[in-house]
Design a protein around this motif. Structure first.
Motif, PDB file in Angstrom:
ATOM      1  N   GLY A  23      58.422 -75.046  99.701  1.00 17.86           N
ATOM      2  CA  GLY A  23      59.731 -74.503 100.011  1.00 17.86           C
ATOM      3  C   GLY A  23      60.272 -75.089 101.305  1.00 17.86           C
ATOM      4  N   LYS A  24      61.442 -74.587 101.711  1.00 18.83           N
ATOM      5  CA  LYS A  24      62.097 -75.120 102.907  1.00 18.83           C
ATOM      6  C   LYS A  24      62.455 -74.003 103.876  1.00 18.83           C
ATOM      7  CE  LYS A  24      64.305 -78.939 100.386  1.00 18.83           C
ATOM      8  NZ  LYS A  24      65.591 -79.584 100.037  1.00 18.83           N
ATOM      9  N   GLY A  25      62.797 -74.425 105.104  1.00 14.91           N
ATOM     10  CA  GLY A  25      63.347 -73.493 106.081  1.00 14.91           C
ATOM     11  C   GLY A  25      62.360 -72.465 106.590  1.00 14.91           C
ATOM     12  N   ALA A  26      62.903 -71.321 106.980  1.00 17.13           N
ATOM     13  CA  ALA A  26      62.090 -70.271 107.614  1.00 17.13           C
ATOM     14  C   ALA A  26      61.036 -69.716 106.668  1.00 17.13           C
ATOM     15  CB  ALA A  26      63.004 -69.160 108.110  1.00 17.13           C
ATOM     16  N   LYS A  27      61.282 -69.798 105.368  1.00 16.21           N
ATOM     17  CA  LYS A  27      60.350 -69.226 104.397  1.00 16.21           C
ATOM     18  C   LYS A  27      59.322 -70.243 103.892  1.00 16.21           C
ATOM     19  CE  LYS A  27      63.510 -65.639 102.736  1.00 16.21           C
ATOM     20  NZ  LYS A  27      64.190 -65.038 101.551  1.00 16.21           N
ATOM     21  N   GLN A  28      59.311 -71.423 104.484  1.00 15.51           N
ATOM     22  CA  GLN A  28      58.361 -72.436 104.037  1.00 15.51           C
ATOM     23  C   GLN A  28      56.923 -71.960 104.252  1.00 15.51           C
ATOM     24  OE1 GLN A  28      57.692 -76.378 106.150  1.00 15.51           O
ATOM     25  NE2 GLN A  28      58.711 -77.118 104.278  1.00 15.51           N
ATOM     26  N   LEU A  29      56.106 -72.163 103.237  1.00 17.34           N
ATOM     27  CA  LEU A  29      54.703 -71.744 103.301  1.00 17.34           C
ATOM     28  C   LEU A  29      53.883 -72.756 104.075  1.00 17.34           C
ATOM     29  CD1 LEU A  29      54.210 -70.756  99.530  1.00 17.34           C
ATOM     30  CD2 LEU A  29      54.766 -69.224 101.432  1.00 17.34           C
ATOM     31  N   THR A  30      52.823 -72.290 104.739  1.00 14.13           N
ATOM     32  CA  THR A  30      51.831 -73.218 105.262  1.00 14.13           C
ATOM     33  C   THR A  30      50.884 -73.569 104.120  1.00 14.13           C
ATOM     34  OG1 THR A  30      50.534 -71.321 106.021  1.00 14.13           O
ATOM     35  CG2 THR A  30      51.965 -72.407 107.644  1.00 14.13           C
ATOM     36  N   PHE A  31      50.124 -74.642 104.280  1.00 13.05           N
ATOM     37  CA  PHE A  31      49.375 -75.162 103.139  1.00 13.05           C
ATOM     38  C   PHE A  31      48.339 -74.164 102.619  1.00 13.05           C
ATOM     39  CE2 PHE A  31      47.014 -78.150 100.514  1.00 13.05           C
ATOM     40  CZ  PHE A  31      48.056 -78.922 100.003  1.00 13.05           C
ATOM     41  N   ASP A  32      47.787 -73.352 103.511  1.00 16.93           N
ATOM     42  CA  ASP A  32      46.778 -72.393 103.062  1.00 16.93           C
ATOM     43  C   ASP A  32      47.377 -71.268 102.216  1.00 16.93           C
ATOM     44  OD1 ASP A  32      48.112 -71.472 105.306  1.00 16.93           O
ATOM     45  OD2 ASP A  32      46.430 -70.268 106.022  1.00 16.93           O
ATOM     46  N   GLN A  33      48.725 -71.148 102.218  1.00 16.48           N
ATOM     47  CA  GLN A  33      49.390 -70.114 101.430  1.00 16.48           C
ATOM     48  C   GLN A  33      49.843 -70.631 100.060  1.00 16.48           C
ATOM     49  OE1 GLN A  33      52.434 -69.504 104.419  1.00 16.48           O
ATOM     50  NE2 GLN A  33      51.570 -67.509 104.973  1.00 16.48           N
ATOM     51  N   ILE A  34      49.680 -71.922  99.820  1.00 16.07           N
ATOM     52  CA  ILE A  34      50.156 -72.521  98.574  1.00 16.07           C
ATOM     53  C   ILE A  34      49.088 -72.374  97.494  1.00 16.07           C
ATOM     54  CG2 ILE A  34      50.847 -74.695  97.464  1.00 16.07           C
ATOM     55  CD1 ILE A  34      51.944 -75.537 100.230  1.00 16.07           C
ATOM     56  N   ALA A  35      49.526 -72.007  96.301  1.00 17.36           N
ATOM     57  CA  ALA A  35      48.589 -71.836  95.186  1.00 17.36           C
ATOM     58  C   ALA A  35      47.826 -73.128  94.929  1.00 17.36           C
ATOM     59  CB  ALA A  35      49.346 -71.417  93.932  1.00 17.36           C
ATOM     60  N   ILE A  36      46.535 -73.014  94.712  1.00 17.49           N
ATOM     61  CA  ILE A  36      45.683 -74.189  94.524  1.00 17.49           C
ATOM     62  C   ILE A  36      46.128 -75.005  93.319  1.00 17.49           C
ATOM     63  CG2 ILE A  36      43.325 -74.859  93.856  1.00 17.49           C
ATOM     64  CD1 ILE A  36      42.316 -72.728  95.803  1.00 17.49           C
ATOM     65  N   GLU A  37      46.700 -74.337  92.309  1.00 21.73           N
ATOM     66  CA  GLU A  37      47.181 -75.063  91.127  1.00 21.73           C
ATOM     67  C   GLU A  37      48.273 -76.074  91.491  1.00 21.73           C
ATOM     68  OE1 GLU A  37      45.305 -71.325  90.009  1.00 21.73           O
ATOM     69  OE2 GLU A  37      46.957 -71.800  91.388  1.00 21.73           O
ATOM     70  N   GLN A  38      49.062 -75.754  92.523  1.00 23.87           N
ATOM     71  CA  GLN A  38      50.093 -76.678  92.996  1.00 23.87           C
ATOM     72  C   GLN A  38      49.558 -77.601  94.088  1.00 23.87           C
ATOM     73  OE1 GLN A  38      52.955 -73.410  93.974  1.00 23.87           O
ATOM     74  NE2 GLN A  38      54.417 -74.724  92.905  1.00 23.87           N
ATOM     75  N   ALA A  39      48.715 -77.039  94.950  1.00 28.14           N
ATOM     76  CA  ALA A  39      48.197 -77.806  96.082  1.00 28.14           C
ATOM     77  C   ALA A  39      47.300 -78.951  95.626  1.00 28.14           C
ATOM     78  CB  ALA A  39      47.419 -76.883  97.020  1.00 28.14           C
ATOM     79  N   GLY A  40      46.517 -78.722  94.556  1.00 22.46           N
ATOM     80  CA  GLY A  40      45.554 -79.731  94.098  1.00 22.46           C
ATOM     81  C   GLY A  40      46.194 -81.051  93.723  1.00 22.46           C
ATOM     82  N   PRO A  41      47.168 -81.060  92.798  1.00 21.98           N
ATOM     83  CA  PRO A  41      47.809 -82.329  92.427  1.00 21.98           C
ATOM     84  C   PRO A  41      48.507 -83.002  93.603  1.00 21.98           C
ATOM     85  CG  PRO A  41      48.263 -80.656  90.775  1.00 21.98           C
ATOM     86  CD  PRO A  41      47.589 -79.953  91.920  1.00 21.98           C
ATOM     87  N   TYR A  42      49.130 -82.190  94.471  1.00 24.59           N
ATOM     88  CA  TYR A  42      49.817 -82.758  95.645  1.00 24.59           C
ATOM     89  C   TYR A  42      48.824 -83.485  96.546  1.00 24.59           C
ATOM     90  CZ  TYR A  42      51.962 -82.754 100.306  1.00 24.59           C
ATOM     91  OH  TYR A  42      52.422 -83.121 101.554  1.00 24.59           O
ATOM     92  N   ALA A  43      47.729 -82.816  96.884  1.00 29.88           N
ATOM     93  CA  ALA A  43      46.754 -83.386  97.813  1.00 29.88           C
ATOM     94  C   ALA A  43      46.030 -84.573  97.203  1.00 29.88           C
ATOM     95  CB  ALA A  43      45.752 -82.312  98.232  1.00 29.88           C
ATOM     96  N   ALA A  44      45.654 -84.469  95.927  1.00 29.79           N
ATOM     97  CA  ALA A  44      44.972 -85.583  95.262  1.00 29.79           C
ATOM     98  C   ALA A  44      45.892 -86.796  95.188  1.00 29.79           C
ATOM     99  CB  ALA A  44      44.515 -85.165  93.865  1.00 29.79           C
TER     100      ALA A  44
END
Length: 910
Positions: A459-480
């Motif tokens: 997300g963007k702006g004030a409501k942007q999540l830090t990486f530890d708050q992002i669902a692993i299902e989304q974080a995995g493909p991004y990081a890989a």
């Protein structure tokens, strides 16, 4: 049923207007693209406004038209199309066609005539037409079904709008143009008749041009300026007026074999657009297209690109063990960290990703914390297993911006070694001026691939999540994907670098060895005295209040010193200061350079405003902000150094930016006093003396310059003696000051005008100084001429160590752009070589300190200076070794002189 309006775009009008109105834009190879981008922006905006409409972009065809036959001098005053504009016509046409938009060019007539004919056909059939143009001639086409819009100004003209703008209705616009003529198109009109006179004639006498000429006896009675002599003038130029009427009349009967419904746009030709946007380096549009292509591929193939690429998220020990074996067996692998912050000194590790072969990557989540997060592998267990691999210098690793990963991992007990390649630095060394060097931009440029952006999952702006708050299902493909793209980029970039051995050496011998050194300097940080900064802030605040009162007293009223509008009103309307420059909006400028010029002319208010701005910037940027930037964990300030920002190779810094602390003012030097040594330590500063002038002497091989430096003469005094014809010992301080301005000014391409302004003499005297300088230092003149010629021939210049600076404007037809590129060509080898030297020195000094075991460390690098924090017991030992080490960073034809100083704070040491 209401039909969508036909939209007709005057492409020729917008092409010229975009070229002249927008700032010049070029690709990394120097190809002009600003007009193309401006017109395409306008077309895309129109398509969004009229998504269901038939649409045509109309351009003038090449060659003469019927108007040239009517009047041989038609448009003869127009200069030929600028080369930088001519080069954009074909890419623009190709882009329009690739967007699926109908493009029309009809021989023998102008774009206006094609637009007029189509508009008349549609209006006659009762269908609305929107004509997008900036050309006033088109106002004659407005009727109940035809409206003009100017997307560059936002103007909309219906019948009433035309009357309001021109004072006459659309039915009299041709008569209006015939009377006043058109200088741009060389339509003669009646000399001396402008807008107001033409409007007065047409509203005072009925029947348009014919009516006026049938009733010339009525002209003298009109309430028009100069009415008494106007009838005779009209009679004298009768033929010109009626010829102008014909020239200004848009043809409405051009034979066109075009059906309106055939002008419905097609779907964009995506592959053609991708190729064009890549060539034109329209990165945002290219990114959007590539993402659309990826999405459509997902839809058609039924699986995502990430799934095709075999991206794995590791949650089980057995899977981690398998990947650990892959990494152990690999000769080279990419590694990337995911964390909670972009500040490496405060970031917490969330996960690690790896890639060994293309299309295959894995992400190991470690500390994702959100409701419902799956159980993850133990952080300590994973890091303990990875530590031997990551610390093995024989295991070759690739990173993107690896300095960040180093500083994160070291806080978890892992010292990343063996990082042989960094894709950010590979791109930077390959071409520092070509592009941004972040991974998303590089993937677009070199791989033609859009990537998952952080904003897509966080997300963007004030409501942007830090990486530890992002669902692993989304974080995995991004990081890989990060690891996979890093590996792919390296293979592409390193192949290109290997083809230019000198650039490959800049990467392997300068930039990569510097990465761990900079990482260590950032971790070391600097100690600052927050209490002293607080005192300085209060004192600056008091001075600012005094300056504000002084400014109000000079102005005779209170006003906001920070408001350009209010300041402009005071300076130019109330105090009557001369207007030296205007803003793009046409308002008198209050820019720093303008205030400086006014201050030189002894206007008191500009001088006070400049002082106020300087102190306000010091307070806001440094004395107020530095205490807030102290890291609570370390109690120190940790600036970030950036290797891939400046075009010349110089380092930059941020948070805080230490490169811009002014040292010519007492207030600026006081800020350096707040950078202090801890108890039991001293600060040791080492600074290269006149390094760029010494590099100039080496490059130019001028005998007089070489002699001065080889014999340790005061170079500015020696220069003064040479060009002013006085013995060295008789050079005055004022003569030395002028010689210093000449020495440094010529390095930066200063003109006689600029030199005159700096040293307070007339332009002829300044030019005489420059002429005498080149007469006494012919090697410098030869170097400059040689460098200009080489730059023009090969498109780049090089430092002594092979770093290249590409100069896309060096062949520009625009004289100002070309001259600026020539000045850069002369200066860049000196500035770039100085940057290479300080980097080599940092590596050498850091290696010696690591091996020596002495209690000393580098804490700052600013311009040509290193600042070390040294235990009192070791100060002299470090000082004795430091200067020779730095002097040996390059083998020049003149000595590299290093001056050192010691103090309890940075100002004392400097």
């Amino acid at each position: 049923m209401n039909q969508a309006p036909l939209v007709l775009v005057d492409g020729s009008s917008y092409l010229y207007r975009a070229f002249h109105a927008l700032p010049p834009l070029t690709t990394s190879t120097g190809k002009p693209t600003g007009a193309v981008k401006g017109v395409l922006n306008m077309l895309l905006s129109l398509r969004r406004q009229y998504p269901q409409s038939p649409f045509a972009v109309v351009f003038d065809a090449k060659g003469k038209t019927f108007r040239d036959e009517l009047f041989a001098h038609y448009k003869s005053h127009r200069p030929p199309m600028p080369d930088d504009l001519r080069a954009q016509v074909e890419p623009l046409h190709a882009s329009i066609r690739a967007l699926g938009l109908p493009l029309l060019c009809v021989d023998g007539v102008e774009a206006d005539d094609v637009i007029g004919t189509l508009a008349r056909q549609c209006a006659g059939a009762g269908r609305d037409v929107v004509i997008s143009t900036g050309d006033k001639d088109m106002a004659q086409l407005v009727c109940p079904h035809v409206t003009l819009v100017n997307t560059m100004t936002g103007s909309v003209y219906d019948i009433e709008g035309v009357k309001t703008r021109f004072g006459v209705g659309p039915e009299l616009i041709i008569d209006f143009l015939a009377l006043m003529g058109d200088k741009v198109d060389n339509i003669p009109g009646v000399p001396g008749v402008g807008e107001k006179t033409a409007c007065g004639l047409l509203t005072g006498i009925n029947g348009g041009l014919q009516g006026i000429y049938a009733n010339l006896d009525q002209v003298a009675g009109l309430s028009i300026r100069g009415a008494k002599s106007l009838a005779a003038k009209l009679e004298e130029h009768r033929d010109a007026a009626f010829l102008s009427y014909e020239l200004a009349t848009i043809k409405l009967d051009v034979p066109l074999d075009i059906e309106i419904d055939a002008l419905l746009p097609e779907a964009p030709h995506r592959e053609a657009l991708i190729a064009l946007y890549r060539e034109l380096e329209f990165k945002a549009w290219l990114d959007e297209l590539l993402r659309e292509a990826a999405a459509s591929q997902d839809d058609s193939d039924g699986e995502s690109i990430q799934a095709q690429a075999q991206y794995t998220t590791i949650l089980e020990p057995v899977d981690f063990a398998a990947w650990l074996e892959k990494l152990k067996a690999a000769t080279l692998f990419a590694v990337d960290t995911e964390t909670t912050s972009i500040d490496a000194q405060r970031a917490e590790l969330v996960g690690v990703s790896f890639a060994v072969t293309e299309n295959e990557a894995a992400y190991v989540p470690l500390t994702h914390r959100y409701m419902g997060a799956p159980e993850q592998l133990d952080l300590d267990t994973v890091l303990a297993a990875l530590k031997p691999l990551l610390e093995d210098p024989q295991k070759t690793k690739i990173c993107q911006h690896g300095k960040y990963d180093m500083n994160v991992l070291i806080r978890y007990g892992i010292e990343l070694r063996g990082q042989a390649y960094d894709t950010m630095l590979e791109s930077y060394v390959l071409d520092a001026t070509a592009t941004r060097h972040d991974m998303d931009s590089l993937a677009l440029k070199y791989l033609g691939r859009g990537t998952i952006r952080f904003e897509d999952i966080a997300g963007k702006g004030a409501k942007q999540l830090t990486f530890d708050q992002i669902a692993i299902e989304q974080a995995g493909p991004y990081a890989a994907e990060d690891a996979d793209i890093t590996l792919r980029l390296h293979r592409t970039l390193w192949e290109r670098l290997e083809a230019i051995p000198s650039l490959a050496k800049v990467l392997t011998d300068i930039e990569m060895p510097l990465v761990p050194v900079l990482a260590r300097i950032e971790r070391n940080g600097a100690l600052v005295d927050a209490e002293l900064l607080g005192v300085q802030s209060r004192e600056l605040g008091e001075k600012l209040i005094e300056l504000e009162k002084e400014a109000h007293a000079i102005a005779g009223q209170e006003f906001n010193l920070g408001s350009p509008k209010q300041l402009g009103a005071i300076l130019y309307e109330k105090l009557g200061c001369p207007v030296l420059s205007k803003t793009a909006g046409g308002q008198p400028s209050t820019a720093e350079s303008v205030l400086a010029d006014l201050a030189e002319q002894d206007y008191p208010l500009p001088k006070v405003i400049m002082q106020h701005r300087t102190l306000s910037k010091l307070k806001g940027t440094y004395t107020d902000k530095l205490p807030q930037q102290i890291n609570p964990r370390t109690g120190r300030i940790h600036t970030s150094y950036h290797q891939a920002v400046t075009a010349t190779g110089r380092l930059s810094s941020s948070d805080p930016n230490l490169q811009n602390i002014p040292i010519r003012t007492a207030e600026g030097r006081r800020i350096r006093q707040a950078f202090i040594a801890p108890e039991g330590y001293r600060l040791l500063a080492a600074d290269y003396s006149q390094i760029e002038l010494r590099i100039m002497a080496h490059l130019a091989r001028d005998e007089s310059l070489l002699h001065a430096f080889q014999n340790d003469l005061d170079i500015h005094r020696a220069t003064a003696a040479e060009i002013m014809g006085v013995p060295l010992e008789e050079v005055s301080n004022e003569q030395r000051r002028r010689a210093k301005a000449i020495n440094f000014g010529l390095i930066y391409g200063m003109s006689a005008f600029g030199l005159a302004k700096q040293i307070g003499v007339g332009r002829p005297e300044a030019q005489a100084y420059i002429d005498r300088y080149f007469a006494r230092y012919p090697g410098v003149l030869a170097y400059m001429e040689r460098t200009r010629a080489q730059a023009a021939e090969q498109g780049y210049v090089e430092t002594l160590f092979g770093r290249r600076l590409y100069l896309p404007e060096i062949q520009s037809k625009n004289g100002n752009l070309r001259k600026a590129a020539e000045r850069t060509a002369i200066n860049a080898p000196m500035q770039g070589t100085a940057a290479d030297i300080i980097k080599r020195a940092m590596v050498a000094v850091d290696h010696w300190l690591q091996d020596s075991g002495l209690d000393a460390r580098i804490i700052l690098q600013v311009h040509d200076e290193l600042v070390l924090e040294v235990h009192e017991q070791h100060v002299e030992e470090v000082r004795e070794k430091l200067a020779p080490l730095m002097s040996q960073a390059a083998d020049l034809a003149v000595p590299l002189l290093v001056e050192t100083g010691i103090g309890n704070n940075w100002d004392e040491a400097h």
